[in-house]
Design an enzyme around this catalytic site. Structure first.
Site, PDB file in Angstrom:
ATOM      1  N   ALA A   1       0.891  -1.164  -0.122  1.00  0.00           N
ATOM      2  CA  ALA A   1      -0.032   0.078   0.058  1.00  0.00           C
ATOM      3  C   ALA A   1       0.756   1.264  -0.183  1.00  0.00           C
ATOM      4  CB  ALA A   1      -0.930   0.069   1.264  1.00  0.00           C
TER       5      ALA A   1
ATOM      6  N   SER B   1       2.617   8.379  -9.436  1.00  0.00           N
ATOM      7  CA  SER B   1       3.804   8.531  -9.768  1.00  0.00           C
ATOM      8  C   SER B   1       4.796   9.345  -9.034  1.00  0.00           C
ATOM      9  CB  SER B   1       3.992   9.011 -11.391  1.00  0.00           C
ATOM     10  OG  SER B   1       3.510   8.191 -12.252  1.00  0.00           O
TER      11      SER B   1
ATOM     12  N   GLY C   1     -11.657 -10.634 -36.407  1.00  0.00           N
ATOM     13  CA  GLY C   1     -12.880 -10.322 -35.842  1.00  0.00           C
ATOM     14  C   GLY C   1     -12.708 -11.145 -34.578  1.00  0.00           C
TER      15      GLY C   1
ATOM     16  N   GLU D   1       2.945  -0.712 -10.617  1.00  0.00           N
ATOM     17  CA  GLU D   1       4.266  -0.713 -10.380  1.00  0.00           C
ATOM     18  C   GLU D   1       5.386   0.220 -11.009  1.00  0.00           C
ATOM     19  OE1 GLU D   1       5.614  -4.967  -9.214  1.00  0.00           O
ATOM     20  OE2 GLU D   1       3.592  -5.505  -9.315  1.00  0.00           O
TER      21      GLU D   1
ATOM     22  N   SER E   1       5.498   3.590 -17.616  1.00  0.00           N
ATOM     23  CA  SER E   1       6.481   3.379 -18.491  1.00  0.00           C
ATOM     24  C   SER E   1       7.396   4.759 -18.326  1.00  0.00           C
ATOM     25  CB  SER E   1       5.945   3.316 -19.807  1.00  0.00           C
ATOM     26  OG  SER E   1       5.476   2.004 -20.066  1.00  0.00           O
TER      27      SER E   1
END
Length: 384
Positions: A124, A132, A340, A363, A366
């Site tokens: 947590a 970020s 499809g 986590e 990028s």
């Protein structure tokens, strides 16, 4: 570098592969429809020891090194990503903090039950104001006698509804910035702790993320994880440690998508030939295979570095970035190869496509991985 697996790991790898292919895959649609991992799957996972991958043998786990764990994560990643995330979050960021930074009393108290799966772990850190920008925490911890009183809200916490043990980051000294953050081991039954709203997500059905709310939550002082003020450093270590494992899970999903795409391309006939014979399709599959091999080599190299005790901050960030981006590219190509049918929810391709998207966010996004890489390169070249 030696990626050779010993016989015990190879035997376990075969067992996990059989379990994934025969049991978890058969339950994939059930997981999608119920948004829950069936209890029988969890029970079998416990029997296989999957909850104890990261925990040393003396505490009831399997005590497997990172190369071995990646070999198993690769198998686990080849199935429903909701199941993959339940196991991966527990054996990664949910437990490694206690394994790496816990004192002996904490390890004895928590790790045996976490190794057996009796207690699930969660990590947590993220808050509404701290995603970020992980140092911008608002959750506070104030010492009162032999306890710390925690107040604040975390969100997007994977395994929140299943977990019994949370590694929680909170501010103990606001004047010190990142050096004023401390890690705590928090049990779900501690007074003042509650799980809040469960988030509805694009993918990862069966893997639950939710708020956790702490209102005058009482945490014993002996549940400080590591040293006071080292919480942010601990968080970075925990996240970096898990990045090879996350890449291995992505690798397993990528390999599964390649396998499905190859089988479909050989069977699906258009213009009187299997679509694999059309260069546009065969080239997409060739590109998928190439990226998978690059990811596999990179994953096991970083895993080996972890096992050797090397510093992997830069390499782990590169691997997390590369692995998640590769997974998303391969999922996109797999949909295109299938046409499809790849867009229909009754088939696994559509599910992998949705599930892949979060890997570029959780986590560490990028963009954050690029920041880490650039920062490490700057330090490296300043020293030359």
């Amino acid at each position: 570098m030696n990626f050779q697996l010993d016989e015990d790991i190879l035997l376990l790898k075969r067992g996990v592969r059989d379990f994934v292919q025969t049991e978890v895959e058969a339950a994939a649609m059930e997981i999608e429809e119920s948004n829950a991992i069936p209890e029988r799957i969890i029970a079998m996972s416990k029997e296989l020891g999957l909850f104890g991958l990261s925990i040393p043998e003396e505490y009831g786990g399997l005590g497997i090194g990172m190369v071995g764990k990646c070999a198993l994560y690769e198998e686990i990643g080849a199935t429903h990503n909701g199941f993959t995330t339940l196991i991966g979050a527990h054996t990664g960021i949910g437990t490694v903090g206690i394994v790496e930074m816990g004192n002996e009393e904490q390890k004895q108290r928590y790790l045996p039950k976490m190794a057996s799966g009796e207690q699930i772990g969660a990590f947590a850190l993220t808050e509404p104001s701290a995603g970020s920008n992980a140092t911008n925490l608002k959750t506070t911890a104030v010492r009162r006698g032999d306890k710390y009183i925690l107040n604040g809200t975390k969100h997007y916490i994977t395994n929140a509804t299943e977990a019994g043990v949370f590694t929680v980051m909170a501010v103990t000294d606001p004047a010190k910035g990142p050096k004023g953050i401390t890690s705590f081991i928090v049990e779900k039954d501690f007074p003042g702790f509650q799980v809040g709203a469960v988030e509805k997500k694009m993918g990862l059905r069966g893997s639950h993320s939710a708020e956790i709310i702490m209102e005058d939550c009482e945490v014993p002082a002996e549940n400080v994880l590591g040293e006071e003020g080292q919480g942010y450093v601990n968080a970075l270590k925990i996240l970096a440690n898990g990045r090879a494992g996350l890449a291995a899970r992505n690798l397993g999903s990528c390999q599964k998508l390649l396998d499905l795409s190859m089988l479909y391309a050989k069977d699906r006939v258009q213009f009187d030939v299997p679509i694999f014979e059309h260069q546009a399709v065969s080239h997409m599959i060739a590109e998928m295979a190439m990226e998978i091999e690059a990811l596999r080599s990179f994953t096991y190299r970083v895993a080996w570095m972890v096992d050797e005790g090397m510093k992997v901050i830069k390499e782990a960030a590169m691997l997390k970035l590369f692995g998640s981006e590769v997974y998303n590219r391969i999922a996109d190509k797999a949909v295109q190869v299938h046409g499809g049918i790849g867009y229909i929810a009754d088939y696994p391709i559509e599910r992998f496509f949705r599930d892949a998207r979060i890997t570029r966010i959780y986590e560490g996004t990028s963009e954050i991985q690029k920041n880490i890489i650039a920062g490490q390169l700057k330090k490296q070249y300043q020293q030359q």
